[in-house]
Design an enzyme around this catalytic site. Sequence first.
Site, PDB file in Angstrom:
ATOM      1  N   MET A  36       0.769  -1.168  -0.044  1.00 47.35           N
ATOM      2  CA  MET A  36       0.014   0.141   0.019  1.00 47.35           C
ATOM      3  C   MET A  36       0.832   1.333   0.039  1.00 47.35           C
ATOM      4  O   MET A  36       0.354   2.450   0.586  1.00 47.35           O
ATOM      5  CB  MET A  36      -0.896   0.041   1.157  1.00 47.35           C
ATOM      6  N   GLY A  37       2.239   1.079  -0.406  1.00 48.43           N
ATOM      7  CA  GLY A  37       3.018   2.143  -0.507  1.00 48.43           C
ATOM      8  C   GLY A  37       3.677   2.561   1.011  1.00 48.43           C
ATOM      9  O   GLY A  37       3.807   1.464   1.706  1.00 48.43           O
ATOM     10  N   ALA A  38       4.075   3.702   1.299  1.00 45.16           N
ATOM     11  CA  ALA A  38       5.088   3.963   2.283  1.00 45.16           C
ATOM     12  C   ALA A  38       5.990   3.173   2.649  1.00 45.16           C
ATOM     13  O   ALA A  38       6.069   2.693   3.631  1.00 45.16           O
ATOM     14  CB  ALA A  38       3.986   4.545   3.475  1.00 45.16           C
ATOM     15  N   LEU A  39       6.685   2.926   1.547  1.00 45.57           N
ATOM     16  CA  LEU A  39       7.607   1.776   1.525  1.00 45.57           C
ATOM     17  C   LEU A  39       8.764   2.012   2.608  1.00 45.57           C
ATOM     18  O   LEU A  39       9.145   2.949   2.598  1.00 45.57           O
ATOM     19  CB  LEU A  39       8.254   1.274   0.315  1.00 45.57           C
ATOM     20  N   GLY A  42      11.109  -3.067   5.534  1.00 48.49           N
ATOM     21  CA  GLY A  42      10.222  -4.432   5.739  1.00 48.49           C
ATOM     22  C   GLY A  42      10.145  -4.690   4.030  1.00 48.49           C
ATOM     23  O   GLY A  42      10.118  -5.936   3.572  1.00 48.49           O
ATOM     24  N   HIS A  43       9.442  -3.554   3.501  1.00 51.29           N
ATOM     25  CA  HIS A  43       9.120  -3.821   2.087  1.00 51.29           C
ATOM     26  C   HIS A  43      10.342  -4.175   1.093  1.00 51.29           C
ATOM     27  O   HIS A  43      10.389  -5.033   0.290  1.00 51.29           O
ATOM     28  CB  HIS A  43       8.351  -2.706   1.384  1.00 51.29           C
ATOM     29  N   LYS A 158       4.773 -10.236   9.362  1.00 47.01           N
ATOM     30  CA  LYS A 158       4.249  -9.259  10.273  1.00 47.01           C
ATOM     31  C   LYS A 158       2.592  -9.414  10.298  1.00 47.01           C
ATOM     32  O   LYS A 158       2.048  -9.350  11.288  1.00 47.01           O
ATOM     33  CB  LYS A 158       4.640  -7.955  10.049  1.00 47.01           C
ATOM     34  N   ASP A 159       2.007  -9.392   9.087  1.00 50.84           N
ATOM     35  CA  ASP A 159       0.674  -9.578   8.916  1.00 50.84           C
ATOM     36  C   ASP A 159       0.168 -11.038   8.761  1.00 50.84           C
ATOM     37  O   ASP A 159      -0.179 -11.541   7.516  1.00 50.84           O
ATOM     38  CB  ASP A 159       0.223  -8.612   7.657  1.00 50.84           C
ATOM     39  N   ARG A 196       2.788   2.285   9.733  1.00 50.65           N
ATOM     40  CA  ARG A 196       2.146   2.954  10.737  1.00 50.65           C
ATOM     41  C   ARG A 196       3.067   3.553  11.775  1.00 50.65           C
ATOM     42  O   ARG A 196       2.629   4.539  12.423  1.00 50.65           O
ATOM     43  CB  ARG A 196       1.330   2.304  11.548  1.00 50.65           C
TER      44      ARG A 196
END
Length: 289
Positions: A36-39, A42-43, A158-159, A196
């Site tokens: 969802m972006g805001a890389l 972790g991404h 994580k999810d 977040r």
Amino acid sequence: MFTFYLVYRVSLKVIKTIKEITNWEFLQPVILVPTMGALHDGHRKLIREGNAIKGNKGTLVVSIYLNPIQFNDPKDLDKYPRTLDTDYETCEEEGVDLIFAPSDVEMYPNPYSIGVSENNISQELCGSKRPGHFDGVCTVVTKLFNLIKPKIAIFGKKDYQQLSIIRQLIIDLNYPIEIIAIETQRDKNGLAMSSRNEQLNEIEKEKASVIYKALEAMVNSGESQSKHLIKLGKSIIEKESQIIKIDYIEVVDRSNLKKLKVIDRPALAAIAVFIGKTRLIDNIEIDFE
Ligand code: PAF
């Protein structure tokens, strides 16, 4: 230098429309990292894994789409970080071949009335706290799978609940897609990386490290009764109760995320907390020999 930059730039393709992505002739195999972006780092870890799997053939695709229908709280959606320009740079740096970054109108033309739901695993943990969230996730991931047709898709642990639900979606909807799960990337203090975290100030970030401390204490306690583990986790997090409010602490069966009384099979300790209005989740696997 200029020539190199030019070659570098043109190698990253950005597609924003359904029409173009549907007609795109991908080099096979296609490896997808949905985001969802805001890389963040972790991404990057997921993307690097995608690149390693790809080697020198195929297409590494990162989708960047802030999916509104998975936010049960409109205020949560409003304050979700949006960093598209930096996200493009991150993808360039990591050698991504193609970004799919559609608009809301592309993804959900008005009116739309079909969605995808999972009705078992999604009832547990975050599902009961965020009604409709996993319907939104299942719907958008199904659309991404249909549009991009990856051979491999990469998700983070994580999810964990999302990962379990997507695995079920693959089985139930007969997608010939291999799901690869990647370990959670953490800050030096143990805090799980999350878009977040951007909403936290430095003190809150430091305090939030207590979540992983609690999880580690739970997994290392050697205790087999879930209620004792939960009590231990609570007691650790409650030391920061001025700042952190527990949403849940649970110990569940890793195969279906149902609550476990005794750890007599592979389990998962999962925690969700609020720091101010920011909700953070984390988990740790508890192995059973
Ligand atoms: O994990 C996420 O970033 C999102 O839930 C996903 C899988 C990209 C669907 O919007």
